[in-house]
Motif scaffolding. Structure first.
Motif, PDB file in Angstrom:
ATOM      1  N   SER A 183       6.384  -6.083  31.341  1.00 60.69           N
ATOM      2  CA  SER A 183       4.926  -5.942  31.440  1.00 60.69           C
ATOM      3  C   SER A 183       4.544  -4.996  32.581  1.00 60.69           C
ATOM      4  O   SER A 183       3.596  -4.211  32.454  1.00 60.69           O
ATOM      5  CB  SER A 183       4.269  -7.305  31.622  1.00 60.69           C
ATOM      6  OG  SER A 183       4.712  -7.913  32.814  1.00 60.69           O
ATOM      7  N   SER A 184       5.282  -5.038  33.687  1.00 58.64           N
ATOM      8  CA  SER A 184       5.024  -4.095  34.782  1.00 58.64           C
ATOM      9  C   SER A 184       5.408  -2.676  34.372  1.00 58.64           C
ATOM     10  O   SER A 184       4.725  -1.705  34.744  1.00 58.64           O
ATOM     11  CB  SER A 184       5.821  -4.492  36.034  1.00 58.64           C
ATOM     12  OG  SER A 184       5.410  -5.744  36.494  1.00 58.64           O
TER      13      SER A 184
ATOM     14  N   TYR B 183       5.249  -1.495  31.297  1.00 52.74           N
ATOM     15  CA  TYR B 183       4.181  -1.047  30.404  1.00 52.74           C
ATOM     16  C   TYR B 183       2.953  -0.580  31.205  1.00 52.74           C
ATOM     17  O   TYR B 183       2.349   0.447  30.897  1.00 52.74           O
ATOM     18  CB  TYR B 183       3.763  -2.154  29.436  1.00 52.74           C
ATOM     19  CG  TYR B 183       4.648  -2.283  28.222  1.00 52.74           C
ATOM     20  CD1 TYR B 183       4.794  -1.222  27.340  1.00 52.74           C
ATOM     21  CD2 TYR B 183       5.305  -3.469  27.948  1.00 52.74           C
ATOM     22  CE1 TYR B 183       5.593  -1.341  26.219  1.00 52.74           C
ATOM     23  CE2 TYR B 183       6.104  -3.604  26.822  1.00 52.74           C
ATOM     24  CZ  TYR B 183       6.250  -2.526  25.967  1.00 52.74           C
ATOM     25  OH  TYR B 183       7.046  -2.647  24.858  1.00 52.74           O
TER      26      TYR B 183
END
Length: 162
Positions: A107-108, A110
Motif C-alpha cells: 500500500s505504501s 502504491y
C-alpha cells in the motif's frame, strides 16, 4: 474574301460563354443546394438526433484522436507505459519489499508510485493533451451534428412503433 476574319469576335464569344456558365450555375444551385439550418430550433433538433444516431461513430472519432495524441507525444507514451508497468509489477509482489533494512508494504508502494506517476503526467503534458482531444472532438462532432440534416426516419418514428 481573302482574309480570314472570325465571324464572332473573341470578346463577344467569351461574354456569351460566361453568361451561359453563370445561368447554368445558378440553375444548379437553385435545384441542388444543400439546406442549412436557418432557425435556432432546427439545429438543436438536428444536433440531438445526430448525436444519438451517430454516437458509436463519435466514440471512434474520440478514440482515434486519443490514439493520435498519445502516439505523437513520446513523453506521454513513456509515462503511460511507466504507470501501467509499475502498477503491474507492484501487484505481482507477494508481500512487503525490504530496501536498505526497511520493509515497505504494497500500500505504501502504491501511494509513492501514484505520486511519482502524477508528477510524470504533469511533465509529459497530459492535461494539454486531454484538452486538445476535447476541443478537437467537440469541433468535429458538434460541427457534424449541427450541419447534417436529420433523416426522414425521424419524422416517421412514432408510426413505425404501432
Amino acid at each position: 474574301m481573302t482574309t480570314s476574319e472570325p465571324l464572332v469576335s473573341a470578346s463577344t464569344a467569351a461574354q456569351h460563354l460566361g453568361n451561359t456558365i453563370a445561368t447554368e450555375a445558378e440553375s444548379r444551385l437553385e435545384t441542388e443546394s444543400p439546406s442549412l439550418h436557418l432557425s435556432l430550433k432546427s439545429p438543436s433538433a438536428g444536433s440531438n438526433y445526430n448525436l444519438q444516431h451517430f454516437a458509436a461513430n463519435y466514440f471512434f472519432i474520440v478514440l482515434g484522436l486519443s490514439i493520435y495524441a498519445v502516439v505523437t507525444n513520446w513523453w506521454l507514451l513513456f509515462t503511460i507505459a511507466f504507470i501501467f508497468g509499475g502498477f503491474y509489477l507492484i501487484s505481482r509482489q507477494d508481500g512487503p519489499i525490504t530496501i536498505g533494512g526497511n520493509s515497505i508494504s504494497p500500500s505504501s508502494l502504491y501511494a509513492a508510485y501514484c505520486g511519482a506517476s502524477l508528477v510524470l503526467l504533469l511533465f509529459s503534458g497530459a492535461t494539454g493533451t486531454i484538452f486538445w482531444i476535447i476541443g478537437a472532438a467537440a469541433i468535429v462532432i458538434l460541427g457534424h451534428a449541427a450541419l447534417l440534416e436529420p433523416g426522414l426516419e425521424n419524422e416517421f418514428g412514432a408510426d413505425s412503433q404501432v
